[in-house]
Design a protein around this motif. Structure first.
Motif, PDB file in Angstrom:
ATOM      1  N   GLY A   1       0.806  -1.212   0.000  1.00 29.65           N
ATOM      2  CA  GLY A   1       0.000   0.000   0.000  1.00 29.65           C
ATOM      3  C   GLY A   1       0.840   1.264   0.000  1.00 29.65           C
ATOM      4  O   GLY A   1       1.876   1.343   0.648  1.00 29.65           O
ATOM      5  N   ASP A   2       0.351   2.259  -0.734  1.00 26.28           N
ATOM      6  CA  ASP A   2       1.004   3.561  -0.785  1.00 26.28           C
ATOM      7  C   ASP A   2       0.178   4.619  -0.057  1.00 26.28           C
ATOM      8  O   ASP A   2       0.663   5.691   0.234  1.00 26.28           O
ATOM      9  CB  ASP A   2       1.222   3.989  -2.235  1.00 26.28           C
ATOM     10  CG  ASP A   2       2.082   5.228  -2.343  1.00 26.28           C
ATOM     11  OD1 ASP A   2       3.153   5.249  -1.720  1.00 26.28           O
ATOM     12  OD2 ASP A   2       1.674   6.168  -3.026  1.00 26.28           O
ATOM     13  N   GLY A   3      -1.049   4.324   0.229  1.00 20.44           N
ATOM     14  CA  GLY A   3      -1.933   5.264   0.899  1.00 20.44           C
ATOM     15  C   GLY A   3      -3.094   5.659   0.006  1.00 20.44           C
ATOM     16  O   GLY A   3      -3.006   5.596  -1.216  1.00 20.44           O
ATOM     17  N   ASP A   4      -4.206   6.035   0.613  1.00 22.57           N
ATOM     18  CA  ASP A   4      -5.407   6.474  -0.093  1.00 22.57           C
ATOM     19  C   ASP A   4      -5.900   5.471  -1.132  1.00 22.57           C
ATOM     20  O   ASP A   4      -6.419   5.846  -2.178  1.00 22.57           O
ATOM     21  CB  ASP A   4      -5.200   7.837  -0.757  1.00 22.57           C
ATOM     22  CG  ASP A   4      -5.077   8.961   0.259  1.00 22.57           C
ATOM     23  OD1 ASP A   4      -5.660   8.824   1.354  1.00 22.57           O
ATOM     24  OD2 ASP A   4      -4.405   9.950  -0.038  1.00 22.57           O
ATOM     25  N   GLY A   5      -5.711   4.183  -0.865  1.00 22.89           N
ATOM     26  CA  GLY A   5      -6.258   3.152  -1.732  1.00 22.89           C
ATOM     27  C   GLY A   5      -5.375   2.694  -2.876  1.00 22.89           C
ATOM     28  O   GLY A   5      -5.769   1.835  -3.647  1.00 22.89           O
ATOM     29  N   LEU A   6      -4.171   3.246  -3.015  1.00 23.55           N
ATOM     30  CA  LEU A   6      -3.275   2.841  -4.098  1.00 23.55           C
ATOM     31  C   LEU A   6      -2.384   1.699  -3.628  1.00 23.55           C
ATOM     32  O   LEU A   6      -1.779   1.768  -2.557  1.00 23.55           O
ATOM     33  CB  LEU A   6      -2.409   4.018  -4.541  1.00 23.55           C
ATOM     34  CG  LEU A   6      -1.392   3.728  -5.648  1.00 23.55           C
ATOM     35  CD1 LEU A   6      -2.112   3.345  -6.940  1.00 23.55           C
ATOM     36  CD2 LEU A   6      -0.499   4.932  -5.875  1.00 23.55           C
ATOM     37  N   TYR A   7      -2.318   0.626  -4.431  1.00 27.53           N
ATOM     38  CA  TYR A   7      -1.512  -0.548  -4.083  1.00 27.53           C
ATOM     39  C   TYR A   7      -0.645  -0.973  -5.261  1.00 27.53           C
ATOM     40  O   TYR A   7      -1.079  -0.922  -6.414  1.00 27.53           O
ATOM     41  CB  TYR A   7      -2.411  -1.733  -3.705  1.00 27.53           C
ATOM     42  CG  TYR A   7      -3.118  -1.529  -2.391  1.00 27.53           C
ATOM     43  CD1 TYR A   7      -2.553  -1.973  -1.206  1.00 27.53           C
ATOM     44  CD2 TYR A   7      -4.331  -0.873  -2.333  1.00 27.53           C
ATOM     45  CE1 TYR A   7      -3.191  -1.771   0.002  1.00 27.53           C
ATOM     46  CE2 TYR A   7      -4.978  -0.659  -1.137  1.00 27.53           C
ATOM     47  CZ  TYR A   7      -4.403  -1.120   0.028  1.00 27.53           C
ATOM     48  OH  TYR A   7      -5.034  -0.906   1.229  1.00 27.53           O
ATOM     49  N   LEU A   8       0.562  -1.412  -4.929  1.00 30.07           N
ATOM     50  CA  LEU A   8       1.440  -2.070  -5.887  1.00 30.07           C
ATOM     51  C   LEU A   8       1.253  -3.564  -5.670  1.00 30.07           C
ATOM     52  O   LEU A   8       1.408  -4.056  -4.553  1.00 30.07           O
ATOM     53  CB  LEU A   8       2.897  -1.692  -5.630  1.00 30.07           C
ATOM     54  CG  LEU A   8       3.946  -2.498  -6.395  1.00 30.07           C
ATOM     55  CD1 LEU A   8       3.869  -2.192  -7.888  1.00 30.07           C
ATOM     56  CD2 LEU A   8       5.339  -2.217  -5.856  1.00 30.07           C
ATOM     57  N   VAL A   9       0.909  -4.283  -6.730  1.00 33.11           N
ATOM     58  CA  VAL A   9       0.714  -5.728  -6.637  1.00 33.11           C
ATOM     59  C   VAL A   9       1.840  -6.407  -7.395  1.00 33.11           C
ATOM     60  O   VAL A   9       2.054  -6.149  -8.580  1.00 33.11           O
ATOM     61  CB  VAL A   9      -0.655  -6.153  -7.221  1.00 33.11           C
ATOM     62  CG1 VAL A   9      -0.815  -7.663  -7.173  1.00 33.11           C
ATOM     63  CG2 VAL A   9      -1.781  -5.463  -6.476  1.00 33.11           C
ATOM     64  N   VAL A  10       2.570  -7.275  -6.693  1.00 37.26           N
ATOM     65  CA  VAL A  10       3.659  -8.048  -7.294  1.00 37.26           C
ATOM     66  C   VAL A  10       3.226  -9.513  -7.301  1.00 37.26           C
ATOM     67  O   VAL A  10       2.909 -10.082  -6.254  1.00 37.26           O
ATOM     68  CB  VAL A  10       4.978  -7.879  -6.501  1.00 37.26           C
ATOM     69  CG1 VAL A  10       6.096  -8.655  -7.170  1.00 37.26           C
ATOM     70  CG2 VAL A  10       5.341  -6.409  -6.355  1.00 37.26           C
ATOM     71  N   THR A  11       3.186 -10.111  -8.487  1.00 42.80           N
ATOM     72  CA  THR A  11       2.770 -11.508  -8.617  1.00 42.80           C
ATOM     73  C   THR A  11       3.962 -12.447  -8.392  1.00 42.80           C
ATOM     74  O   THR A  11       5.116 -12.009  -8.449  1.00 42.80           O
ATOM     75  CB  THR A  11       2.178 -11.768 -10.017  1.00 42.80           C
ATOM     76  OG1 THR A  11       3.208 -11.594 -10.972  1.00 42.80           O
ATOM     77  CG2 THR A  11       1.009 -10.847 -10.307  1.00 42.80           C
ATOM     78  N   PRO A  12       3.700 -13.741  -8.182  1.00 42.79           N
ATOM     79  CA  PRO A  12       4.796 -14.701  -8.021  1.00 42.79           C
ATOM     80  C   PRO A  12       5.732 -14.753  -9.235  1.00 42.79           C
ATOM     81  O   PRO A  12       6.910 -15.052  -9.098  1.00 42.79           O
ATOM     82  CB  PRO A  12       4.081 -16.039  -7.830  1.00 42.79           C
ATOM     83  CG  PRO A  12       2.775 -15.667  -7.219  1.00 42.79           C
ATOM     84  CD  PRO A  12       2.399 -14.354  -7.872  1.00 42.79           C
ATOM     85  N   SER A  13       5.220 -14.420 -10.416  1.00 43.13           N
ATOM     86  CA  SER A  13       6.077 -14.417 -11.610  1.00 43.13           C
ATOM     87  C   SER A  13       6.947 -13.165 -11.687  1.00 43.13           C
ATOM     88  O   SER A  13       7.828 -13.074 -12.528  1.00 43.13           O
ATOM     89  CB  SER A  13       5.222 -14.527 -12.870  1.00 43.13           C
ATOM     90  OG  SER A  13       4.459 -13.349 -13.038  1.00 43.13           O
ATOM     91  N   GLY A  14       6.669 -12.173 -10.802  1.00 43.76           N
ATOM     92  CA  GLY A  14       7.478 -10.959 -10.770  1.00 43.76           C
ATOM     93  C   GLY A  14       6.871  -9.766 -11.476  1.00 43.76           C
ATOM     94  O   GLY A  14       7.427  -8.676 -11.435  1.00 43.76           O
TER      95      GLY A  14
END
Length: 84
Positions: free
Chosen positions: A19-32
């Motif tokens: 999470g970065d705040g205010d609902g923004l997320y970085l999603v990293v998958t198992p494949s990278g």
């Protein structure tokens, strides 16, 4: 807002949701692969809206601007169809 920097996004390799705040997320998958997601809640229902790949939507401005805009929608509006 602003806990993720361009450097930290590039360095993040561990799969997960950051999470970065205010609902923004970085999603990293198992494949990278890495992508941006904006989490909004309207009328008690949570919804995750994909904003695109990190390569196509880079920090520092674009994903934060998109996510803030989605959070400002009035109840009943469909956030992904809002005009510029």
């Amino acid at each position: 807002m602003g806990r993720l920097s361009a450097t930290s996004v590039k360095a993040t390799k561990e799969p997960g949701c950051y999470g970065d705040g205010d609902g923004l997320y970085l999603v990293v998958t198992p494949s990278g692969s890495k992508s941006w997601v904006c989490r909004v809640q309207k009328n008690g229902k949570r919804r995750d809206i994909g904003l695109g790949s990190v390569k196509k939507v880079p920090l520092p401005v674009e994903p934060k601007r998109l996510c803030l805009r989605l959070n400002w929608c009035r109840p009943g509006e469909r956030p992904q169809t809002q005009p510029d």
